[in-house]
Every structure is written in structure tokens, then in C-alpha cells.
Design a protein around this motif. Structure first.
Motif, PDB file in Angstrom:
ATOM      1  N   HIS A 100       0.830  -1.215   0.000  1.00  0.00           N
ATOM      2  CA  HIS A 100       0.000   0.000   0.000  1.00  0.00           C
ATOM      3  C   HIS A 100       0.862   1.261   0.000  1.00  0.00           C
ATOM      4  CE1 HIS A 100      -2.797   3.072   1.389  1.00  0.00           C
ATOM      5  NE2 HIS A 100      -2.010   3.274   2.429  1.00  0.00           N
ATOM      6  N   GLU A 101       1.897   1.274   0.830  1.00  0.00           N
ATOM      7  CA  GLU A 101       2.684   2.498   0.959  1.00  0.00           C
ATOM      8  C   GLU A 101       3.588   2.738  -0.251  1.00  0.00           C
ATOM      9  OE1 GLU A 101       4.513   2.846   4.784  1.00  0.00           O
ATOM     10  OE2 GLU A 101       2.565   3.281   5.677  1.00  0.00           O
ATOM     11  N   THR A 102       4.059   1.679  -0.861  1.00  0.00           N
ATOM     12  CA  THR A 102       4.837   1.846  -2.093  1.00  0.00           C
ATOM     13  C   THR A 102       3.953   2.381  -3.205  1.00  0.00           C
ATOM     14  OG1 THR A 102       6.290   0.014  -1.454  1.00  0.00           O
ATOM     15  CG2 THR A 102       6.327   0.673  -3.762  1.00  0.00           C
ATOM     16  N   ARG A 103       2.727   1.903  -3.263  1.00  0.00           N
ATOM     17  CA  ARG A 103       1.788   2.434  -4.257  1.00  0.00           C
ATOM     18  C   ARG A 103       1.499   3.910  -4.004  1.00  0.00           C
ATOM     19  NH1 ARG A 103      -3.393   3.421  -5.944  1.00  0.00           N
ATOM     20  NH2 ARG A 103      -3.998   2.448  -7.927  1.00  0.00           N
ATOM     21  N   LEU A 132       5.337  -4.397  -8.676  1.00  0.00           N
ATOM     22  CA  LEU A 132       4.268  -5.047  -7.916  1.00  0.00           C
ATOM     23  C   LEU A 132       4.492  -6.544  -7.704  1.00  0.00           C
ATOM     24  CD1 LEU A 132       1.551  -4.869  -6.494  1.00  0.00           C
ATOM     25  CD2 LEU A 132       0.419  -5.122  -8.724  1.00  0.00           C
ATOM     26  N   PRO A 133       4.900  -7.320  -8.727  1.00  0.00           N
ATOM     27  CA  PRO A 133       5.106  -8.760  -8.481  1.00  0.00           C
ATOM     28  C   PRO A 133       6.119  -9.047  -7.383  1.00  0.00           C
ATOM     29  CG  PRO A 133       5.099  -8.291 -10.836  1.00  0.00           C
ATOM     30  CD  PRO A 133       5.129  -6.964 -10.131  1.00  0.00           C
ATOM     31  N   GLU A 270       0.611  16.158   9.492  1.00  0.00           N
ATOM     32  CA  GLU A 270       0.230  14.905   8.848  1.00  0.00           C
ATOM     33  C   GLU A 270       0.788  14.782   7.431  1.00  0.00           C
ATOM     34  OE1 GLU A 270      -3.952  14.508   8.422  1.00  0.00           O
ATOM     35  OE2 GLU A 270      -4.240  16.444   7.457  1.00  0.00           O
ATOM     36  N   GLY A 271       1.041  15.902   6.767  1.00  0.00           N
ATOM     37  CA  GLY A 271       1.537  15.855   5.395  1.00  0.00           C
ATOM     38  C   GLY A 271       2.879  15.159   5.268  1.00  0.00           C
ATOM     39  N   GLN A 272       3.762  15.319   6.246  1.00  0.00           N
ATOM     40  CA  GLN A 272       5.097  14.729   6.152  1.00  0.00           C
ATOM     41  C   GLN A 272       5.085  13.221   6.397  1.00  0.00           C
ATOM     42  OE1 GLN A 272       7.733  16.178   9.274  1.00  0.00           O
ATOM     43  NE2 GLN A 272       5.988  16.604  10.593  1.00  0.00           N
ATOM     44  N   TYR A 273       3.957  12.700   6.905  1.00  0.00           N
ATOM     45  CA  TYR A 273       3.853  11.269   7.174  1.00  0.00           C
ATOM     46  C   TYR A 273       3.018  10.523   6.127  1.00  0.00           C
ATOM     47  CZ  TYR A 273       5.367  12.719  11.851  1.00  0.00           C
ATOM     48  OH  TYR A 273       6.054  13.255  12.905  1.00  0.00           O
ATOM     49  N   VAL A 274       2.599  11.179   5.056  1.00  0.00           N
ATOM     50  CA  VAL A 274       1.573  10.636   4.170  1.00  0.00           C
ATOM     51  C   VAL A 274       1.970   9.300   3.554  1.00  0.00           C
ATOM     52  CG1 VAL A 274       2.387  11.943   2.146  1.00  0.00           C
ATOM     53  CG2 VAL A 274       0.002  11.162   2.265  1.00  0.00           C
ATOM     54  N   THR A 275       3.242   9.119   3.169  1.00  0.00           N
ATOM     55  CA  THR A 275       3.624   7.874   2.497  1.00  0.00           C
ATOM     56  C   THR A 275       4.015   6.760   3.462  1.00  0.00           C
ATOM     57  OG1 THR A 275       5.928   8.592   2.262  1.00  0.00           O
ATOM     58  CG2 THR A 275       4.423   9.121   0.455  1.00  0.00           C
ATOM     59  N   THR A 276       4.151   7.053   4.740  1.00  0.00           N
ATOM     60  CA  THR A 276       4.574   6.034   5.711  1.00  0.00           C
ATOM     61  C   THR A 276       3.655   5.953   6.927  1.00  0.00           C
ATOM     62  OG1 THR A 276       6.026   7.676   6.743  1.00  0.00           O
ATOM     63  CG2 THR A 276       7.018   6.215   5.122  1.00  0.00           C
ATOM     64  N   ARG A 277       2.542   6.665   6.882  1.00  0.00           N
ATOM     65  CA  ARG A 277       1.697   6.761   8.075  1.00  0.00           C
ATOM     66  C   ARG A 277       1.134   5.407   8.507  1.00  0.00           C
ATOM     67  NH1 ARG A 277      -1.942  11.670   7.859  1.00  0.00           N
ATOM     68  NH2 ARG A 277      -2.861  10.571   6.084  1.00  0.00           N
TER      69      ARG A 277
END
Length: 354
Positions: A100-103, A132-133, A270-277
Motif C-alpha cells: 500500500h505504501e509503495t503504491r 508489484l510482483p 500529517e503531510g510529512q507522514y503521508v507515504t509512511t503513516r
């Protein structure tokens, strides 16, 4: 017959081999993903920092699990083996969350495809579809390994069970106290991993080096590590003053984790945590719950100080030969006469399973 050496039985070798094989496969998959992404994007950009963190987390997790498994086999610690199974489930959740976070990091134009949308699209011909695979392989391997490890932990329970049953003699109260001591030591080890995981994510992915929060995170590292080491020493050697200080600092550590959770969702941060929250939230909640459980079990261990358990904690106990029919009653006949804890087999004088 003497107690087998570490990795001296098929179950021990198979359990350890499963963890090692899983670690190799997972790290290869994560490394391939990292390389593909690094070829096309600047990993120093905040949006893409989740990928180096992803690699670092799995390296840490796999090394930690290998060390914990070897330690559990060396000490014949069934409680720690069960803890490793729980850790394996957490690793499965983490590997799923990373998809999810990589996407979230790679996809800025959902549904777009082709070379024109290679970096931001999610359709065929995009970077997301390319990696993805490899992302999917990791949770599959971890899930399969969990079932294999569960099978061998059952065998190891029978292999170690009789020796562990006699660690503190026949006193039921002493057995209960020693079990809480074992749980406490095991919790402290997993506390170390969770704290390190949360801190590593914050330092790699999120925080600016000139921010106050960065300084607070750096300052927390030695405090918590000293806390965990000091608490382990205090509970093993029954040092009341050090145990009291450790329990108080544990409450402060719990407040720190609550503060971090709030920061993940505050509007100004919250913006700085968006990809790893998602991963950070799971790690922090688990760390908070583990720390609270450690505090509660620590209080229970504190009440057991000065009750005659110190010698067992430091040196283990002596064993006596046992009757096979009693073993069959206890373990459901599962020993099959093949372990070193069989009837009339003189165990070596001493074993410590701390």
C-alpha cells in the motif's frame, strides 16, 4: 543421554533453515524493488523515502528474527519461540502494508498506463506494475514460512518441554514466577525491535535534521536503550532500585509513543507522514502495547523479588531422570521415545533458559 547441542536435531535445523531461507528470499525481493525504483526516481525526495526505509526495515527485521531464533534454540526457550511466531505475523502485516505504501509513493495518476505515465501511473507499462510482483512475493513467502515454523515449534515444544518443566524444580509457584521472568526478558527484546523500527522510520523518512522533533527523537534513543538494558539487568539480578527507575521511565516512554501517534494525524504535521503513516501507526501502536505489557509484567516480576528465584535466574536448575509414562501423560505421547529427555536418561547437570 546428553542434551543435544544447538541445531543438533532435525527440528532445530529445519526451524532455523526456514527463517534463513525466508530472509534471503524476502531481502532479494525488497532489493530488486529498491533497485528498480532507484533507477527512475530521486530517493532523496520526501515522497520516495519510503523505499529506502522499506529496505532498511526488512534488513533489520530479518537479522533480528535470525538472532532471536538462534537465541531461543540456544536457551531452549519455548516462550521466545512463541514470541517469534507472533513476530512473524507482524512481519506479514508489515509486508502487506508496504504494498500500500509503495503504491502511495509511486502512483500519482491512478489508472494511467503506458510509457508516458511510467513514473506516476498504475496501469500496464508503469513503474508500479513493474515492481508489484516483487512486492507480492514477500507476504506470500512470510505467510508460508509462518505455517512451516508453527509445525516445527510444536516439535520443539516436545523436545524442550521436559527440561523447561524442571527448570525450577517441582514448586508450582516458582514455575509461575520463572515463567513471568521469561516473558519479561522476551518482551524487552521485542521492545527493542519495535522502538528501533519506529525511530529508524522517523529518521530516514520523515524528520528534518534542523527540527525540534528530530532532536527529541535522537535524544530518546539512548534513554530507551538504557531503559531496556537496565530493566533486563534489574529483573534478572533483582535490583529493586534499578527496577523502580526502569518502570518509571517506561511510563515516560509510553507517553512518548502517544505523542508520536498524535503527531501522525495533526493537521500541521500529517503531510510529512503521508507515504509512511500506515506502517508508522502500526509500529507505534504495537510498540505502545508492548511497552504497556512490559510495564505490567515488570510489576508482577517486581513482586516476586526476594522469593528464592534469584539462583534459578542466574544459574538454572539441576535435573533428575524422569519416568517415560509420566512424560507420555504430560505430552500426549508425542515424544515417541526419540528425544533426549526420555525415561531414565540422565540429563546434563545444568541448563539455563533465560
Amino acid at each position: 543421554m546428553a542434551i543435544e547441542p544447538v541445531l543438533g536435531t532435525r527440528s532445530q535445523r529445519a526451524f532455523m533453515g526456514t527463517i534463513l531461507l525466508q530472509g534471503i528470499v524476502v531481502l532479494v525481493m525488497v532489493s530488486i524493488t529498491f533497485r528498480f525504483v532507484a533507477e527512475h526516481v530521486d530517493l532523496t525526495e520526501p515522497r520516495y523515502k519510503t523505499l529506502p526505509c522499506y529496505l532498511a526495515l526488512f534488513i533489520l527485521a530479518e537479522i533480528f528474527e535470525v538472532l532471536m531464533a538462534f537465541d531461543a534454540l540456544r536457551l531452549r526457550n519455548v516462550i521466545q519461540l512463541v514470541g517469534i511466531l507472533a513476530f512473524q505475523l507482524a512481519l506479514l502485516v508489515m509486508s502487506i502494508l508496504q504494498i500500500h505504501e509503495t503504491r502511495a509513493a509511486l502512483v500519482t495518476a491512478p489508472g494511467a498506463s503506458g510509457s508516458a505515465n511510467f513514473l506516476g501511473g498504475s496501469g500496464p507499462g508503469t513503474l508500479w506494475r513493474k515492481v508489484l510482483p516483487f512486492l507480492i512475493v514477500s507476504p506470500i513467502v512470510v505467510g508460508i514460512s509462518e505455517f512451516i515454523m508453527l509445525f516445527f515449534v510444536r516439535h520443539l515444544y516436545y523436545e524442550f518441554g521436559w527440561a523447561i518443566f524442571h527448570v525450577v524444580g517441582a514448586n508450582p509457584a516458582a514455575k509461575t514466577m520463572y515463567q513471568f521472568y521469561q516473558i519479561m526478558i522476551c518482551l524487552l527484546k521485542f521492545d527493542f525491535f519495535c522502538f528501533t523500527g519506529v525511530t529508524m522510520q522517523l529518521l530516514i523518512v520523515v524528520l528534518s535534521t534542523n527540527s525540534a522533533e528530530f532532536g527529541l527523537t535522537i535524544a530518546a534513543i539512548p534513554i530507551v536503550l538504557v531503559l531496556l538494558a537496565g530493566c533486563g539487568l534489574a529483573v534478572q539480578r533483582e535490583i529493586k532500585s534499578l527496577m523502580t527507575v526502569s518502570l518509571v521511565i517506561m511510563l515516560a516512554a509510553e507517553a512518548y509513543f502517544v505523542y508520536k501517534l498524535i503527531r501522525f494525524y495533526e493537521p500541521d504535521s500529517e503531510g510529512q507522514y503521508v507515504t509512511t503513516r500506515a506502517t508508522l501507526t502500526v509500529f507505534t501502536i504495537v510498540a505502545l502495547l508492548l511497552m504497556f505489557t512490559t510495564f505490567v509484567v515488570g510489576l508482577r516480576c517486581f513482586t516476586d523479588f526476594d522469593k528464592g528465584l534469584l539462583s534459578s535466574k542466574l544459574h538454572g536448575q539441576f535435573y533428575r531422570p524422569v519416568n517415560s509414562s509420566l512424560m507420555d501423560d504430560l505430552f500426549g505421547g508425542a515424544t515417541h521415545g526419540k528425544t533426549s529427555y526420555n525415561a531414565g536418561s540422565q540429563l546434563e547437570p545444568r541448563i539455563s533458559i533465560e
